[in-house]
Scaffold this motif. Structure first.
Motif, PDB file in Angstrom:
ATOM      1  N   THR A   1       0.839  -1.196   0.000  1.00  0.00           N
ATOM      2  CA  THR A   1       0.000   0.000   0.000  1.00  0.00           C
ATOM      3  C   THR A   1       0.876   1.248   0.000  1.00  0.00           C
ATOM      4  O   THR A   1       1.809   1.351   0.816  1.00  0.00           O
ATOM      5  CB  THR A   1      -0.911   0.012   1.245  1.00  0.00           C
ATOM      6  N   ASP A   2       0.588   2.174  -0.909  1.00  0.00           N
ATOM      7  CA  ASP A   2       1.297   3.459  -0.954  1.00  0.00           C
ATOM      8  C   ASP A   2       2.814   3.265  -0.918  1.00  0.00           C
ATOM      9  O   ASP A   2       3.526   3.948  -0.167  1.00  0.00           O
ATOM     10  CB  ASP A   2       0.867   4.357   0.219  1.00  0.00           C
ATOM     11  N   SER A   3       3.309   2.343  -1.745  1.00  0.00           N
ATOM     12  CA  SER A   3       4.732   2.003  -1.691  1.00  0.00           C
ATOM     13  C   SER A   3       5.253   1.669  -3.082  1.00  0.00           C
ATOM     14  O   SER A   3       4.475   1.474  -4.026  1.00  0.00           O
ATOM     15  CB  SER A   3       4.967   0.809  -0.751  1.00  0.00           C
ATOM     16  N   GLU A   4       6.583   1.567  -3.184  1.00  0.00           N
ATOM     17  CA  GLU A   4       7.244   1.146  -4.410  1.00  0.00           C
ATOM     18  C   GLU A   4       8.182  -0.024  -4.082  1.00  0.00           C
ATOM     19  O   GLU A   4       8.947   0.042  -3.112  1.00  0.00           O
ATOM     20  CB  GLU A   4       8.054   2.288  -5.029  1.00  0.00           C
ATOM     21  N   VAL A   5       8.101  -1.074  -4.908  1.00  0.00           N
ATOM     22  CA  VAL A   5       8.949  -2.259  -4.714  1.00  0.00           C
ATOM     23  C   VAL A   5       9.496  -2.682  -6.067  1.00  0.00           C
ATOM     24  O   VAL A   5       8.738  -2.804  -7.040  1.00  0.00           O
ATOM     25  CB  VAL A   5       8.170  -3.433  -4.090  1.00  0.00           C
ATOM     26  N   GLU A   6      10.813  -2.908  -6.135  1.00  0.00           N
ATOM     27  CA  GLU A   6      11.424  -3.313  -7.393  1.00  0.00           C
ATOM     28  C   GLU A   6      12.600  -4.246  -7.119  1.00  0.00           C
ATOM     29  O   GLU A   6      13.290  -4.116  -6.098  1.00  0.00           O
ATOM     30  CB  GLU A   6      11.896  -2.078  -8.163  1.00  0.00           C
TER      31      GLU A   6
ATOM     32  N   ILE B   1      11.460   0.427  -2.065  1.00  0.00           N
ATOM     33  CA  ILE B   1      12.254  -0.726  -1.632  1.00  0.00           C
ATOM     34  C   ILE B   1      12.809  -1.382  -2.878  1.00  0.00           C
ATOM     35  O   ILE B   1      12.078  -1.602  -3.850  1.00  0.00           O
ATOM     36  CB  ILE B   1      11.397  -1.731  -0.840  1.00  0.00           C
ATOM     37  N   GLU B   2      14.101  -1.709  -2.875  1.00  0.00           N
ATOM     38  CA  GLU B   2      14.680  -2.427  -4.013  1.00  0.00           C
ATOM     39  C   GLU B   2      15.786  -3.357  -3.528  1.00  0.00           C
ATOM     40  O   GLU B   2      16.344  -3.189  -2.433  1.00  0.00           O
ATOM     41  CB  GLU B   2      15.218  -1.464  -5.067  1.00  0.00           C
ATOM     42  N   ALA B   3      16.077  -4.376  -4.355  1.00  0.00           N
ATOM     43  CA  ALA B   3      17.136  -5.355  -4.072  1.00  0.00           C
ATOM     44  C   ALA B   3      17.001  -5.926  -2.667  1.00  0.00           C
ATOM     45  O   ALA B   3      17.980  -6.029  -1.922  1.00  0.00           O
ATOM     46  CB  ALA B   3      18.510  -4.732  -4.276  1.00  0.00           C
ATOM     47  N   SER B   4      15.785  -6.333  -2.304  1.00  0.00           N
ATOM     48  CA  SER B   4      15.516  -6.787  -0.940  1.00  0.00           C
ATOM     49  C   SER B   4      14.864  -8.161  -0.939  1.00  0.00           C
ATOM     50  O   SER B   4      14.156  -8.535  -1.878  1.00  0.00           O
ATOM     51  CB  SER B   4      14.599  -5.788  -0.221  1.00  0.00           C
ATOM     52  N   LEU B   5      15.094  -8.899   0.147  1.00  0.00           N
ATOM     53  CA  LEU B   5      14.444 -10.179   0.408  1.00  0.00           C
ATOM     54  C   LEU B   5      13.700 -10.028   1.727  1.00  0.00           C
ATOM     55  O   LEU B   5      14.317  -9.863   2.780  1.00  0.00           O
ATOM     56  CB  LEU B   5      15.473 -11.307   0.486  1.00  0.00           C
TER      57      LEU B   5
END
Length: 355
Positions: A299-304, A320-324
């Protein structure tokens, strides 16, 4: 021919994820790494699988069951603690009997499967056949040395000064002669029975040990970087499929999979990406090479370029990027705190600050 699948390691390089989950069950493209290996074994025409399990045995057994979902018959072989790949062969002796077998490391990923390798082994039937690939830093692997004709003449386990850049891939094929070799070796300085030592014993005994150098894709998914890279590679091959609900204010671009029961609300999804069933993406952006498992909330976020495991939520996070991100995780913004600048400035100073 049988298969011996190793799924008993502790997965220390993937902690904290593996504090509560078997490393072989961490998903890429929303499917456990272990499942890709089991599918490859079934595609190669092998049905009988002995699975080495350790502390995470209950979780592995719950996920794999009797193996019928893969067209396999799985027998579980408990290992008290990880004592080396050759030790796994040693304790599987009764199960393997006098059959040839392929040993497959459950956290390894090989594009294209192992069917050609198994067929080659069945046709030529050397005493052992190993799979090799060139790596940038062979010190982290078992390393093979070949002579000018390509014959294997030596193996070393994680050498300080490698004699080649050819690393052993986590797939090995053996005749029953390997059982004599694993009984003949002693534990290494690590306290483990190394499969490289057992294969070296075969070489020293003038057994027929052959190798195949692969140029395709292989990864030992032992750390976060490798997991993300395998996830990226698998997602490159997905086909677009929208089985869930995507509202009219949302946009899906390219190879996007939205599983049945998932909902996309006022959001933008750029593939390749996979959105699991029961997941809700709202007022958000999901970028390429991202796998979001089932029953998540974004919600209201960015993930790549990330992997998000099941039942997790990300709310109000800029990017958020390059995350596990593991299971049942909550990611939210930190509370705002007053900010101030403090100075001691001399005469005639000029200062520029970002407010």
């Amino acid at each position: 021919m049988k298969a011996l699948v190793l799924s008993g390691g502790a997965g220390t390089r993937l902690r904290p994820i593996t504090h509560t989950s078997a490393k072989q069950l961490v998903p890429v493209a929303n499917k456990a790494v272990l499942f890709y290996g089991l599918e490859s074994i079934a595609e190669a025409g092998i049905t009988d699988v002995g699975m080495i399990v350790g502390d995470t045995a209950a979780e592995i057994e719950e996920a794999v069951g009797d193996g019928s979902q893969f067209g396999l018959k799985v027998t579980y072989i408990p290992q008290e603690r990880p004592l080396g790949l050759a030790h796994a062969v040693l304790i599987a002796r009764d199960y393997l009997g006098d059959d040839d077998f392929v040993m497959y490391l459950g956290d390894n990923f090989i594009v294209g499967g192992i069917t050609d390798l198994v067929d080659e082994f069945r046709g030529n039937r050397p005493d052992a056949q190993i799979l090799l690939t060139r790596v940038a830093d062979p010190r982290a692997f078992g390393v093979a040395e070949l002579d000018h004709s390509g014959q294997v003449i030596g193996l070393e386990e994680k050498p300080d000064r490698p004699k080649s850049d050819l690393a052993l891939v986590g797939v090995y094929l053996f005749t029953p002669l390997i059982h004599e070799a694993v009984r003949a070796i002693e534990p290494s300085w690590r306290g483990e029975l190394e499969i490289t030592h057992a294969i070296q014993h075969l070489i020293d005994s003038r057994a027929d040990v052959r190798s195949t150098v692969i140029t395709g894709y292989w990864k030992d998914t032992g750390n976060v970087g490798d997991m993300l890279e395998v996830n990226r590679m698998v997602l490159e091959g997905v086909d677009r499929r929208i089985d869930g609900d995507v509202d009219t204010t949302s946009e899906t671009i390219g190879r996007v999979v939205v599983e049945e029961g998932a909902r996309i609300v006022n959001s933008r999804i750029v593939g390749p990406a996979v959105i699991g069933s029961g997941t809700v993406i709202s007022n958000s952006y999901v970028g390429p090479f991202t796998s979001i498992a089932e029953n998540c909330r974004i919600t209201d976020s960015e993930v790549e370029f990330s992997i998000v495991l099941r039942d997790s939520s990300i709310q109000g996070v800029g990017r958020i990027e390059a995350s596990l991100i593991g299971r049942h995780v909550e990611v939210t913004p930190a509370p705002s705190v007053p900010s101030a600048h403090r100075f001691v400035l001399g005469d005639h100073s000029k200062v520029q600050i970002t407010s």
